[in-house]
Design an enzyme around this catalytic site. Sequence first.
Site, PDB file in Angstrom:
ATOM      1  N   GLY A  51       0.782  -1.229   0.000  1.00 43.74           N
ATOM      2  CA  GLY A  51       0.000   0.000   0.000  1.00 43.74           C
ATOM      3  C   GLY A  51       0.809   1.272   0.000  1.00 43.74           C
ATOM      4  O   GLY A  51       0.606   2.136   0.841  1.00 43.74           O
ATOM      5  N   GLY A 175       0.426  -5.199  -3.106  1.00 41.30           N
ATOM      6  CA  GLY A 175       0.016  -6.118  -2.049  1.00 41.30           C
ATOM      7  C   GLY A 175      -1.471  -6.351  -1.967  1.00 41.30           C
ATOM      8  O   GLY A 175      -1.919  -7.428  -1.579  1.00 41.30           O
ATOM      9  N   MET A 176      -2.283  -5.355  -2.300  1.00 42.48           N
ATOM     10  CA  MET A 176      -3.734  -5.512  -2.328  1.00 42.48           C
ATOM     11  C   MET A 176      -4.208  -5.863  -3.732  1.00 42.48           C
ATOM     12  O   MET A 176      -4.923  -6.839  -3.944  1.00 42.48           O
ATOM     13  CB  MET A 176      -4.420  -4.232  -1.849  1.00 42.48           C
ATOM     14  CG  MET A 176      -4.200  -3.896  -0.384  1.00 42.48           C
ATOM     15  SD  MET A 176      -5.122  -4.981   0.742  1.00 42.48           S
ATOM     16  CE  MET A 176      -3.830  -6.108   1.241  1.00 42.48           C
ATOM     17  N   HIS A 266      -4.408   6.212  -3.256  1.00 40.95           N
ATOM     18  CA  HIS A 266      -4.614   6.923  -1.992  1.00 40.95           C
ATOM     19  C   HIS A 266      -3.419   7.796  -1.619  1.00 40.95           C
ATOM     20  O   HIS A 266      -3.551   8.742  -0.851  1.00 40.95           O
ATOM     21  CB  HIS A 266      -4.872   5.918  -0.867  1.00 40.95           C
ATOM     22  CG  HIS A 266      -3.696   5.038  -0.582  1.00 40.95           C
ATOM     23  ND1 HIS A 266      -3.432   3.888  -1.304  1.00 40.95           N
ATOM     24  CD2 HIS A 266      -2.696   5.148   0.320  1.00 40.95           C
ATOM     25  CE1 HIS A 266      -2.334   3.334  -0.845  1.00 40.95           C
ATOM     26  NE2 HIS A 266      -1.860   4.079   0.142  1.00 40.95           N
ATOM     27  N   TYR A 272       1.259   6.240  -7.182  1.00 41.60           N
ATOM     28  CA  TYR A 272       0.666   6.319  -8.522  1.00 41.60           C
ATOM     29  C   TYR A 272       1.671   6.925  -9.496  1.00 41.60           C
ATOM     30  O   TYR A 272       2.123   8.054  -9.317  1.00 41.60           O
ATOM     31  CB  TYR A 272      -0.608   7.165  -8.478  1.00 41.60           C
ATOM     32  CG  TYR A 272      -1.495   7.029  -9.691  1.00 41.60           C
ATOM     33  CD1 TYR A 272      -2.580   6.155  -9.689  1.00 41.60           C
ATOM     34  CD2 TYR A 272      -1.252   7.768 -10.844  1.00 41.60           C
ATOM     35  CE1 TYR A 272      -3.400   6.032 -10.800  1.00 41.60           C
ATOM     36  CE2 TYR A 272      -2.055   7.645 -11.961  1.00 41.60           C
ATOM     37  CZ  TYR A 272      -3.131   6.781 -11.926  1.00 41.60           C
ATOM     38  OH  TYR A 272      -3.939   6.652 -13.039  1.00 41.60           O
ATOM     39  N   LEU A 273       2.012   6.177 -10.535  1.00 42.34           N
ATOM     40  CA  LEU A 273       2.977   6.633 -11.538  1.00 42.34           C
ATOM     41  C   LEU A 273       2.330   7.657 -12.474  1.00 42.34           C
ATOM     42  O   LEU A 273       1.354   7.345 -13.152  1.00 42.34           O
ATOM     43  CB  LEU A 273       3.486   5.443 -12.355  1.00 42.34           C
ATOM     44  CG  LEU A 273       4.408   5.771 -13.539  1.00 42.34           C
ATOM     45  CD1 LEU A 273       5.743   6.317 -13.032  1.00 42.34           C
ATOM     46  CD2 LEU A 273       4.623   4.537 -14.414  1.00 42.34           C
ATOM     47  N   CYS A 409     -11.143 -16.352   5.309  1.00 43.79           N
ATOM     48  CA  CYS A 409     -12.442 -17.036   5.246  1.00 43.79           C
ATOM     49  C   CYS A 409     -13.511 -16.083   5.775  1.00 43.79           C
ATOM     50  O   CYS A 409     -13.525 -15.782   6.962  1.00 43.79           O
ATOM     51  CB  CYS A 409     -12.370 -18.312   6.088  1.00 43.79           C
ATOM     52  SG  CYS A 409     -13.878 -19.236   6.202  1.00 43.79           S
TER      53      CYS A 409
END
Length: 555
Positions: A51, A175-176, A266, A272-273, A409
């Site tokens: 992130g 990662g997300m 964010h 952000y490139l 789960c």
Amino acid sequence: MTRNDPSRTIAAPTGTTLNAKSWQTEAPLRMLMNNLHPDVAERPQELVVYGGIGRAARDWESFDAIVETLKRLDDDQTLLVQSGKPVGVFRTHADAPRVLIANSNLVPRWANWDHFNELDKKGLAMYGQMTAGSWIYIGAQGIVQGTYETFVEMGRQHFGGDLTGKWLFTGGLGGMGGAQPLAAVMAGASCLAVECRKSSIDMRLRTGYLDTWTDNLDEALRLIDESCKAGTPKSVGLLGNVADVLAELLKRGVKPDLLTDQTSAHDPVNGYLPQGWTVEQWDDKRVSAPKEVEKAARASMANHIRAMLGFHALGVPTVDYGNNLRQMALEEGVENAFDFPGFVPAYIRPLFCRGIGPFRWAALSGDPEDIAKTDAKVKELIPDNPHLHRWLDMAAEKIKFQGLPARICWVGLGDRDRLGQAFNEMVANGELKAPVVIGRDHLDSGSVASPNRETEAMADGSDAVSDWPLLNALLNTASGATWVSLHHGGGVGMGFSQHAGMVIVCDGTEAAAKRIGRVLWNDPATGVMRHADAGYEIAIDCAKEKGLDLPGILG
């Protein structure tokens, strides 16, 4: 203050030999280290887990101090961690948390990236994201089921429940976002995911979340077209800038069937490139000229949203996946940036109303067989949920463990505590080789206030009320969670969210069983409470069914 140490390679200890005085302190020690495993963290040498700049500890000196403190901590002491730095050890009691964590919290008037970045440069703060600074990140698996559930629901709402021959376009394989390709394939759709860093693409290939990659758009579209025509879902990573690629698709009239994004928008400096920039130029300017980066990145985000709005106008199901991209574009003058919804109000909120969310656990033994046994126990205790069973079967088949073996789960109130008690009993009788830890994402039903994500468009207009995550953290502390965290800015950036996390250890003892019963009932119950208070009938019915005592809500 050392933020980058390429000589460091961290991995959690495994087996039953303790490095701390008990499992109550060994568990946070191992999970902290697991967050920085090379197969788990995005940039472990920089303590960055995921992130943008979501870190596990403020700097390497703080990491070392946390480790040494956990090793000496007694079972009636509590360690306080302030933005990734250990600041105090206090005598409490055996049922109190062993660690209390507060990350990135700022007084609201100063809760913005400019002020945070000043503090960060001085070594006075750390961005903890959600599970990075709370030591319960388990790799991309941690988000994959929630992403899968979202894509399945998109298929149900827009395509009659069948995504065969359909494809999803998205950006971001960090990662997300790295969970998206596998989640799409599991849901039955092909996926074209644009990522600017080759290292992130390589990590998703290595860990089994991505099938193949290319740096050529025409080749990527050919692969997607082939997979859709064959009815065999496939994930393709495309090296490039997502704003450029999406605008090109719109220009060509090439329409995806589903559209979203999980770049780290964010954080406009680190996440952000900008269009027209190389990654090397970006990495250099992030340090030397952050304001220049932010200005260029925000302009690119506005273009990105304009392209998404173009597809939305053409009828493509388009959803914000919680990275605050719409907000950034709105601030850049895209007045209709919020014309398409966020994923929570569009697809997930009914689950939150029943306290259903990202329940997760990790095997401290390091043995994958412990996860196989707990998977079987979940099926045994929740026999009448074929959707859940299908998820567990797919997860066992398709998900490669990153670091310590773990499982995600989605279950809710009334099931989490039963599963926790069962896992604790499995540790007690030797069925599991070592204790397990149970935690969750901060993205859960009662633990977050985030008006552009989890609490967007609440029925009563209470999107920005952040009493709820504070109450959640306080209640989990009072209930006896092993560690509790309270963060600001996760997912959507500074000024846009507050959220809480908890982790509890199943060490096989009777004392743990009592704590587990309290924590794993109370934690999801706060989500039902929060949504019942907002007027959701599903939550009100669930509260009544479960016998919750909500005097100012149910009367």
